[in-house]
Write a protein that holds these residues in place. Structure first.
Motif, PDB file in Angstrom:
ATOM      1  N   SER A  18       0.816  -1.209   0.000  1.00  0.00           N
ATOM      2  CA  SER A  18       0.000   0.000   0.000  1.00  0.00           C
ATOM      3  C   SER A  18       0.857   1.270   0.000  1.00  0.00           C
ATOM      4  O   SER A  18       0.414   2.328  -0.435  1.00  0.00           O
ATOM      5  CB  SER A  18      -0.930  -0.001   1.216  1.00  0.00           C
ATOM      6  OG  SER A  18      -0.168  -0.079   2.422  1.00  0.00           O
ATOM      7  N   SER A  19       2.086   1.140   0.484  1.00  0.00           N
ATOM      8  CA  SER A  19       2.993   2.283   0.531  1.00  0.00           C
ATOM      9  C   SER A  19       3.692   2.531  -0.807  1.00  0.00           C
ATOM     10  O   SER A  19       4.405   3.515  -0.970  1.00  0.00           O
ATOM     11  CB  SER A  19       4.060   2.043   1.599  1.00  0.00           C
ATOM     12  OG  SER A  19       4.836   0.893   1.256  1.00  0.00           O
ATOM     13  N   TRP A  70       9.196  -0.705   1.512  1.00  0.00           N
ATOM     14  CA  TRP A  70       8.351  -1.736   2.114  1.00  0.00           C
ATOM     15  C   TRP A  70       8.879  -2.145   3.488  1.00  0.00           C
ATOM     16  O   TRP A  70       8.115  -2.281   4.448  1.00  0.00           O
ATOM     17  CB  TRP A  70       8.270  -2.965   1.206  1.00  0.00           C
ATOM     18  CG  TRP A  70       7.345  -4.016   1.746  1.00  0.00           C
ATOM     19  CD1 TRP A  70       5.987  -4.051   1.663  1.00  0.00           C
ATOM     20  CD2 TRP A  70       7.731  -5.186   2.491  1.00  0.00           C
ATOM     21  NE1 TRP A  70       5.494  -5.163   2.296  1.00  0.00           N
ATOM     22  CE2 TRP A  70       6.537  -5.876   2.811  1.00  0.00           C
ATOM     23  CE3 TRP A  70       8.946  -5.709   2.906  1.00  0.00           C
ATOM     24  CZ2 TRP A  70       6.544  -7.070   3.540  1.00  0.00           C
ATOM     25  CZ3 TRP A  70       8.952  -6.897   3.625  1.00  0.00           C
ATOM     26  CH2 TRP A  70       7.767  -7.557   3.934  1.00  0.00           C
TER      27      TRP A  70
END
Length: 371
Positions: free
Chosen positions: A253-254, A303
């Motif tokens: 999501s990052s 991540w």
């Protein structure tokens, strides 16, 4: 240093968590900080490794090997500690790498003697296959017929140390053995679509993404060979390994990247392994002037950072992230893959690995030599 505090035995030739690795860490501390105590202990590690080397009768002198464990090894200890290993993480290649680095830094010819002696042992047990050389993992009965591709226990790490030996000594035989390790690794490469290549860690195990494992570490060895002798074919395998890991990456999501540990798809990222693998990818990018690889490594760092947990004034990380749901068809090729049988030739048994290309039942028909 004891393996565990209070134990009476130590791992010797274990760069992963033994005296070679501790010595290499202390050497790095000295080089980066000029800490004289770190210098003292790095030299102490090297002296101890020299003292417990076992001289081997060989046509090339000197010739040395090291048992993985030393001292009062308990009966319930890891069985392989009693045997002589070959690889970078567990065996002679790792000891030689540390001693070569010590020689580079301090110029003590005894370090060079023992490093060359260890490489002479590895030369004496090299096994020709497919125009190259491979090495057994150790002389333990379960390992004697295991031939790893990996950095930690196989040809990639051993080939890398031969290349380092050539760079330090100028001995052309070392370069020849490094190239022969490369030839065997090319014979084990498995095309994976999109110009990708992957390598089984040790047949019949899955290709993996570990930092001491079978794909990116193999690519790092090819990158170092390419840097030394500029053969374009090596660059093809470097980029092939990158293309493979790029196909099994998962975007978080990052916006950061992680990837599966292996093609069993049961774990989405081992934090420490991802860090090591990403570091290798960045180094490969710099060696081969491939900015795309450096960008990939940056995404991996994003991540890892986003997996942190706050603990007091610092951060900590869980070791491994479990997969809850996987879309298999996004990861595997639709084309069935049949790997080579192992061992081949075989006497009493043989293991065959196959991937169906989709989640379904499938049949594997086996024929004898007469069809």
């Amino acid at each position: 240093w004891p393996y565990i505090e209070g134990e009476k035995f130590a791992f010797v030739a274990v760069t992963e968590y033994g005296v070679s690795g501790i010595g290499a860490f202390l050497l790095s501390m000295y080089k980066n900080t000029n800490d004289k105590e770190a210098e003292k202990y790095a030299k102490g590690a090297a002296e101890w490794l020299k003292a417990i080397a076992l001289s081997v009768d060989s046509k090339e002198k000197p010739c040395y090997k090291w048992r993985a464990g030393h001292g009062d090894i308990p009966k319930d200890a890891w069985t392989r500690a009693r045997y002589f290993h070959t690889g970078w993480c567990w065996g002679a290649a790792g000891v030689c790498w540390f001693l070569y680095k010590m020689y580079e830094e301090f110029g003590d010819s005894s370090y060079l003697e023992y490093a060359n002696g260890g490489m002479n042992w590895l030369k004496s047990i090299a096994i020709p296959e497919a125009g190259g050389y491979k090495w057994y993992r150790s002389d333990y009965e379960e390992d004697i017929n295991q031939y790893h591709t990996t950095w930690g226990k196989g040809a990639a790490g051993i080939g890398y140390v031969f290349l380092l030996g050539y760079q330090i000594t100028g001995d052309p035989s070392y370069l020849e053995y490094a190239k022969k390790a490369g030839e065997w690794l090319t014979s084990q490469a498995i095309p994976s679509g999109n110009g990708g290549y992957k390598w089984p860690s040790d047949k019949p195990y899955f290709p993996n993404t570990w930092c001491d494992g079978s794909c990116i570490p193999v690519a790092l060895f090819f990158a170092e060979l390419y840097k030394e002798i500029r053969i374009e074919r090596y660059l093809e395998y470097v980029m092939g390994a990158y293309n493979w890991i790029n196909t099994i990456k998962v975007t978080g999501s990052s916006g950061g990247y992680t990837w599966y540990i292996n093609e069993e798809l049961n774990n989405l990222g081992d934090i420490s392994e991802n860090g090591g693998t990403a570091s290798m990818i960045r180094h490969i990018g710099r060696i081969c002037n491939q900015p795309t690889l450096e960008e990939f490594a940056d995404k991996a760092a994003i991540w890892i950072i986003n997996q942190k947990e706050v603990d007091g004034d610092g951060y900590k990380w869980i070791k491994r992230v479990e997969i809850k749901q996987v879309k298999i068809d996004e990861i595997f090729s639709k084309t069935p893959i049949l790997l080579k049988s192992y061992p081949n030739p075989f006497i009493n048994s043989c293991q065959i690995s196959a991937f169906s290309g989709q989640v379904s039942a499938f049949s594997l028909q086996i024929y004898d030599i007469k069809g």
